[in-house]
Motif scaffolding. Structure first.
Motif, mmCIF file in Angstrom:
data_model
loop_
_atom_site.group_PDB
_atom_site.id
_atom_site.type_symbol
_atom_site.label_atom_id
_atom_site.label_comp_id
_atom_site.label_asym_id
_atom_site.label_seq_id
_atom_site.Cartn_x
_atom_site.Cartn_y
_atom_site.Cartn_z
ATOM 1 N N ALA A 108 0.829 -1.207 0.000
ATOM 2 C CA ALA A 108 0.000 0.000 0.000
ATOM 3 C C ALA A 108 0.864 1.258 0.000
ATOM 4 C CB ALA A 108 -0.929 -0.002 1.205
ATOM 5 N N GLY A 109 1.970 1.246 0.730
ATOM 6 C CA GLY A 109 2.870 2.406 0.751
ATOM 7 C C GLY A 109 3.487 2.662 -0.609
ATOM 8 N N ILE A 110 3.916 1.600 -1.281
ATOM 9 C CA ILE A 110 4.478 1.752 -2.625
ATOM 10 C C ILE A 110 3.412 2.277 -3.583
ATOM 11 C CG2 ILE A 110 5.397 0.464 -4.592
ATOM 12 C CD1 ILE A 110 6.827 -1.343 -2.525
ATOM 13 N N GLY A 111 2.197 1.749 -3.477
ATOM 14 C CA GLY A 111 1.106 2.216 -4.337
ATOM 15 C C GLY A 111 0.762 3.667 -4.078
ATOM 16 N N ALA A 112 0.760 4.068 -2.799
ATOM 17 C CA ALA A 112 0.451 5.459 -2.471
ATOM 18 C C ALA A 112 1.547 6.392 -2.986
ATOM 19 C CB ALA A 112 0.276 5.620 -0.967
ATOM 20 N N ALA A 113 2.802 5.970 -2.860
ATOM 21 C CA ALA A 113 3.904 6.802 -3.356
ATOM 22 C C ALA A 113 3.844 6.928 -4.882
ATOM 23 C CB ALA A 113 5.243 6.204 -2.923
ATOM 24 N N LEU A 114 3.548 5.822 -5.553
ATOM 25 C CA LEU A 114 3.422 5.850 -7.006
ATOM 26 C C LEU A 114 2.260 6.758 -7.431
ATOM 27 C CD1 LEU A 114 4.354 4.708 -9.759
ATOM 28 C CD2 LEU A 114 2.689 2.888 -9.420
ATOM 29 N N GLY A 115 1.132 6.643 -6.729
ATOM 30 C CA GLY A 115 -0.018 7.493 -7.042
ATOM 31 C C GLY A 115 0.284 8.957 -6.822
ATOM 32 N N LEU A 116 0.996 9.261 -5.722
ATOM 33 C CA LEU A 116 1.360 10.651 -5.455
ATOM 34 C C LEU A 116 2.304 11.180 -6.537
ATOM 35 C CD1 LEU A 116 1.169 13.061 -3.543
ATOM 36 C CD2 LEU A 116 3.134 12.126 -2.316
ATOM 37 N N LEU A 117 3.245 10.333 -6.960
ATOM 38 C CA LEU A 117 4.165 10.734 -8.027
ATOM 39 C C LEU A 117 3.402 11.034 -9.316
ATOM 40 C CD1 LEU A 117 7.152 11.041 -8.900
ATOM 41 C CD2 LEU A 117 7.035 8.649 -9.627
ATOM 42 N N LEU A 118 2.454 10.164 -9.666
ATOM 43 C CA LEU A 118 1.650 10.402 -10.875
ATOM 44 C C LEU A 118 0.821 11.687 -10.742
ATOM 45 C CD1 LEU A 118 0.377 6.796 -11.703
ATOM 46 C CD2 LEU A 118 2.064 8.127 -12.960
ATOM 47 N N LEU A 142 -5.524 9.802 -12.614
ATOM 48 C CA LEU A 142 -5.059 8.419 -12.485
ATOM 49 C C LEU A 142 -4.199 8.259 -11.232
ATOM 50 C CD1 LEU A 142 -4.823 5.567 -13.732
ATOM 51 C CD2 LEU A 142 -2.750 6.386 -14.864
ATOM 52 N N GLY A 143 -3.326 9.236 -10.978
ATOM 53 C CA GLY A 143 -2.501 9.202 -9.772
ATOM 54 C C GLY A 143 -3.335 9.229 -8.513
ATOM 55 N N PHE A 144 -4.374 10.062 -8.507
ATOM 56 C CA PHE A 144 -5.253 10.129 -7.344
ATOM 57 C C PHE A 144 -5.968 8.802 -7.126
ATOM 58 C CE2 PHE A 144 -9.398 10.868 -5.405
ATOM 59 C CZ PHE A 144 -9.007 11.456 -4.213
ATOM 60 N N ILE A 145 -6.428 8.189 -8.208
ATOM 61 C CA ILE A 145 -7.138 6.901 -8.099
ATOM 62 C C ILE A 145 -6.196 5.825 -7.564
ATOM 63 C CG2 ILE A 145 -8.224 5.072 -9.459
ATOM 64 C CD1 ILE A 145 -9.438 7.306 -11.206
ATOM 65 N N VAL A 146 -4.973 5.784 -8.067
ATOM 66 C CA VAL A 146 -4.000 4.795 -7.588
ATOM 67 C C VAL A 146 -3.701 5.027 -6.112
ATOM 68 C CG1 VAL A 146 -1.586 4.048 -7.798
ATOM 69 C CG2 VAL A 146 -2.969 4.363 -9.848
ATOM 70 N N MET A 147 -3.529 6.279 -5.721
ATOM 71 C CA MET A 147 -3.249 6.605 -4.327
ATOM 72 C C MET A 147 -4.419 6.216 -3.428
ATOM 73 S SD MET A 147 -1.688 10.235 -3.001
ATOM 74 C CE MET A 147 -3.026 11.119 -3.735
#
Length: 136
Positions: free
Chosen positions: A43-53, A68-73
């Motif tokens: 979940a942390g990796i996904g949240a970081a990736l979403g924030l980056l996007l 898309l970044g918000f949805i992933v986060m």
């Protein structure tokens, strides 16, 4: 302030009574709510990736990438706090010859007489429970 010996005995007696009256509730109350660390790492990796996007989308004026970044986060955080799926109920049925076959996904629903209200059903369940355990 610590409990007196009398209070400790009464508390232990209440715990035993709860465990004998409703073992499922007692089991639920005594379980620890620990979650697997791996779930939080993913979940942390996904949240970081979403924030980056999200940041790249905002900086580059790319609204679809930001959304898309918000949805992933959001999905990563929801995954972190969601309850892990644990199968409940029987996973199979033992046949007469001793073999196990897979149980059907349906649970039989008990038939209730028409017109019986919620409180009447609760009172009936209470009476049955008191009757099974000898009453008080």
């Amino acid at each position: 302030m610590p409990l007196s010996e009398y209070e400790q005995r009464v508390l232990e007696q209440m715990e035993r009574q709860l465990a004998s009256d409703d073992p499922r509730l007692a089991n639920t109350l005594t379980q620890r709510g620990r979650r697997a660390v791996g779930r939080y790492v993913v979940a942390g990796i996904g949240a970081a990736l979403g924030l980056l996007l999200l940041v790249i989308g905002a900086a580059g004026s790319l609204p679809l990438l930001g959304v898309l970044g918000f949805i992933v986060m959001f999905a990563a955080v929801a995954y972190a706090f969601a309850r892990p799926h644990r199968p409940s109920g029987p996973t199979g049925v033992v046949t007469d010859d001793g073999s196990v076959r897979k149980a059907s996904g349906r649970k039989p629903s008990p038939r209730r007489p028409k017109g019986q209200g919620f409180m009447a059903r609760m009172e009936e369940r209470w009476d049955r429970r008191r009757g099974e355990h000898g009453g008080v």
